[in-house]
Design a protein around this motif. Structure first.
Motif, PDB file in Angstrom:
ATOM      1  N   VAL A   8       0.732   4.412  15.474  1.00  0.00           N
ATOM      2  CA  VAL A   8      -0.199   5.528  14.994  1.00  0.00           C
ATOM      3  C   VAL A   8       0.468   6.338  13.781  1.00  0.00           C
ATOM      4  N   VAL A   9       1.756   6.552  13.946  1.00  0.00           N
ATOM      5  CA  VAL A   9       2.611   7.005  12.841  1.00  0.00           C
ATOM      6  C   VAL A   9       2.305   6.217  11.627  1.00  0.00           C
ATOM      7  N   GLY A  10       2.881   4.840  12.015  1.00  0.00           N
ATOM      8  CA  GLY A  10       2.643   3.789  10.779  1.00  0.00           C
ATOM      9  C   GLY A  10       1.401   3.893  10.034  1.00  0.00           C
ATOM     10  N   LEU A  11       0.219   3.945  10.964  1.00  0.00           N
ATOM     11  CA  LEU A  11      -1.252   3.977  10.154  1.00  0.00           C
ATOM     12  C   LEU A  11      -1.244   5.467   9.515  1.00  0.00           C
ATOM     13  N   HIS A  12      -0.475   6.672   9.995  1.00  0.00           N
ATOM     14  CA  HIS A  12      -0.474   7.803   9.230  1.00  0.00           C
ATOM     15  C   HIS A  12       0.247   7.836   7.826  1.00  0.00           C
ATOM     16  N   ILE A  13       1.331   7.081   8.066  1.00  0.00           N
ATOM     17  CA  ILE A  13       1.904   6.919   6.790  1.00  0.00           C
ATOM     18  C   ILE A  13       1.377   6.074   5.649  1.00  0.00           C
ATOM     19  N   ILE A  14       0.563   5.201   6.252  1.00  0.00           N
ATOM     20  CA  ILE A  14      -0.115   4.277   5.206  1.00  0.00           C
ATOM     21  C   ILE A  14      -1.454   5.072   4.555  1.00  0.00           C
ATOM     22  N   GLY A  15      -1.887   6.046   5.582  1.00  0.00           N
ATOM     23  CA  GLY A  15      -2.924   7.130   4.784  1.00  0.00           C
ATOM     24  C   GLY A  15      -2.273   7.830   3.758  1.00  0.00           C
ATOM     25  N   ILE A  16      -1.042   8.511   3.940  1.00  0.00           N
ATOM     26  CA  ILE A  16      -0.452   9.364   2.885  1.00  0.00           C
ATOM     27  C   ILE A  16      -0.204   8.409   1.836  1.00  0.00           C
ATOM     28  N   ALA A  17       0.351   7.279   2.011  1.00  0.00           N
ATOM     29  CA  ALA A  17       0.643   6.239   0.891  1.00  0.00           C
ATOM     30  C   ALA A  17      -0.588   6.130  -0.012  1.00  0.00           C
ATOM     31  N   SER A  18      -1.600   5.804   0.539  1.00  0.00           N
ATOM     32  CA  SER A  18      -2.871   5.471  -0.095  1.00  0.00           C
ATOM     33  C   SER A  18      -3.405   6.889  -0.769  1.00  0.00           C
ATOM     34  N   LEU A  19      -3.225   7.776  -0.442  1.00  0.00           N
ATOM     35  CA  LEU A  19      -3.373   9.491  -0.968  1.00  0.00           C
ATOM     36  C   LEU A  19      -2.561   9.555  -2.098  1.00  0.00           C
ATOM     37  N   LEU A  20      -1.335   9.518  -1.810  1.00  0.00           N
ATOM     38  CA  LEU A  20      -0.282   9.852  -2.869  1.00  0.00           C
ATOM     39  C   LEU A  20      -0.416   8.687  -4.057  1.00  0.00           C
ATOM     40  N   GLY A  21      -0.678   7.287  -3.611  1.00  0.00           N
ATOM     41  CA  GLY A  21      -0.852   6.099  -4.544  1.00  0.00           C
ATOM     42  C   GLY A  21      -1.777   6.348  -5.455  1.00  0.00           C
ATOM     43  N   GLY A  22      -2.980   6.812  -4.799  1.00  0.00           N
ATOM     44  CA  GLY A  22      -4.204   6.886  -5.435  1.00  0.00           C
ATOM     45  C   GLY A  22      -3.999   8.225  -6.762  1.00  0.00           C
ATOM     46  N   PHE A  23      -3.175   9.193  -6.290  1.00  0.00           N
ATOM     47  CA  PHE A  23      -2.882  10.185  -7.217  1.00  0.00           C
ATOM     48  C   PHE A  23      -1.779   9.642  -8.400  1.00  0.00           C
ATOM     49  N   LEU A  24      -0.892   8.971  -8.040  1.00  0.00           N
ATOM     50  CA  LEU A  24       0.156   8.528  -8.909  1.00  0.00           C
ATOM     51  C   LEU A  24      -0.654   7.766 -10.306  1.00  0.00           C
ATOM     52  N   THR A  25      -1.475   6.735  -9.469  1.00  0.00           N
ATOM     53  CA  THR A  25      -2.207   5.888 -10.436  1.00  0.00           C
ATOM     54  C   THR A  25      -3.034   6.553 -11.546  1.00  0.00           C
ATOM     55  N   GLN A  26      -3.419   7.612 -11.312  1.00  0.00           N
ATOM     56  CA  GLN A  26      -4.219   8.619 -12.247  1.00  0.00           C
ATOM     57  C   GLN A  26      -3.290   9.476 -12.894  1.00  0.00           C
ATOM     58  N   MET A  27      -2.179   9.593 -12.910  1.00  0.00           N
ATOM     59  CA  MET A  27      -1.404  10.558 -13.703  1.00  0.00           C
ATOM     60  C   MET A  27      -1.497  10.378 -15.154  1.00  0.00           C
ATOM     61  N   LYS A  28      -1.371   9.030 -15.678  1.00  0.00           N
ATOM     62  CA  LYS A  28      -1.678   9.027 -17.116  1.00  0.00           C
ATOM     63  C   LYS A  28      -3.040   9.431 -17.488  1.00  0.00           C
ATOM     64  N   ALA A  29      -4.178   9.192 -16.702  1.00  0.00           N
ATOM     65  CA  ALA A  29      -5.445   9.762 -17.074  1.00  0.00           C
ATOM     66  C   ALA A  29      -5.390  11.146 -16.779  1.00  0.00           C
TER      67      ALA A  29
END
Length: 117
Positions: A8-29
């Motif tokens: 479950v900790v692994g899944l929690h980390i996947i969730g934060i990676a998805s949230l932060l990754g989505g943010f980082l991909t939109q930084m230029k925009a």
């Protein structure tokens, strides 16, 4: 129980990676003023919420002591993140301030998890 908690900790980390990754991909925009909340950000925040609640329950069931103040702060930050992303998920452009708040709170949530003992 320890294996289940680690999964479950692994899944929690996947969730934060998805949230932060989505943010980082939109930084230029974001600098161009055309950033938007992508579905990965919403799904990541929801994954964090579900797995976070599951982790609290699993750790309590395993008789671990929990820092409820820390968990409350992390939950409050996540609710703000989730609220902003959910409300503005269909907008073509999101204000820089709102987008920056989501990124800042996401990073704050990570450092609270790591540094608050």
């Amino acid at each position: 129980m320890d294996v289940l908690i680690k999964v479950v900790v692994g899944l929690h980390i996947i969730g934060i990676a998805s949230l932060l990754g989505g943010f980082l991909t939109q930084m230029k925009a974001m600098s161009a003023g055309t950033a938007r909340f992508v579905p990965a950000m919403l799904h990541g925040a929801l994954t964090m919420l579900v797995t976070g609640v599951a982790l609290v329950g699993l750790n309590q069931a395993d008789d671990h002591t929990l820092n409820t103040v820390k968990l409350g702060v992390k939950l409050a930050l996540l609710i703000v993140i989730l609220g902003l992303v959910y409300v503005k998920r269909d907008e073509e452009k999101v204000e820089k301030a709102a987008f920056g708040v989501v990124g800042g709170l996401t990073v704050a949530n990570i450092f609270i998890a790591l540094l608050w003992t």
